[in-house]
Design an enzyme around this catalytic site. Sequence first.
Site, PDB file in Angstrom:
ATOM      1  CG  ASP A 170      60.839  23.870  22.298  1.00 38.82           C
ATOM      2  OD1 ASP A 170      61.390  24.471  23.240  1.00 38.82           O
ATOM      3  OD2 ASP A 170      60.649  24.379  21.177  1.00 38.82           O
ATOM      4  CG  HIS A 201      63.900  26.288  21.869  1.00 43.89           C
ATOM      5  ND1 HIS A 201      62.631  26.599  21.421  1.00 43.89           N
ATOM      6  CD2 HIS A 201      64.629  27.427  21.777  1.00 43.89           C
ATOM      7  CE1 HIS A 201      62.592  27.874  21.086  1.00 43.89           C
ATOM      8  NE2 HIS A 201      63.783  28.397  21.276  1.00 43.89           N
TER       9      HIS A 201
END
Length: 232
Positions: A170, A201
């Site tokens: 992420d 993400h």
Amino acid sequence: MGEMKPVKTLSGDTEFPCYIAKPNGPAKAAIIVIQEIFGVNAGIKAKCDHWAKAGYLAIAPDLFWRVNADTDLDADVPEEFQTALDLMNKFDQDQGIRDIEATIHFARNSVNGGKVGCVGYCLGGRLAFMTAARTDINASVAYYGVGIDSLLRESHAIAHDMMLHIPTTDGFVPADAQAAMHEGLDDHPKITLYDYEGLDHGFAAEFGNRRDETAASLADSRTEEFFKAHLE
């Protein structure tokens, strides 16, 4: 399937818009879908519609209503992504939790005092964690919640079950933050964490370039089973 409707704030002196999708028959429970920084856009509405088809009353509060009316942005458009970041910086998260709490009250009344859960994405994932710690929500799910490592001191207040979906690459939640989340939450009796190796993400976004179909399907199936266990 759904439509925008007003919901009263906790103080009752004004209203804010929510996207509300209703099931065809009596609702099993209610699920609050907490937006990303892009507002109550097509993706968030689609998630509400999904939950309504599954038999839940689904509500997505427009949490940016105080700083920008009717926010509806596309993560794949750079200018709109920047607008979303600017709105996030103006957004009062504590006030946002109060609006979520007002939505919980509305939702619970709408299902005759039944159970209410929440699922949030990105900023909404962080807000889902805060909601779990600060309200009487019955079950909570966070997808790639940002900055949860800074909220770990509140984890003792989480009394109902929670699930976190964590993509390991992420770009907004670095490895040290992920490690802190595991260290602080792995032993929590009410919290389950799932890692998604090599995912970034936004992998469970309904539309656009960020979505990873395989990982999104896995995470969403886990979320569905979680809500079935804790809300029905």
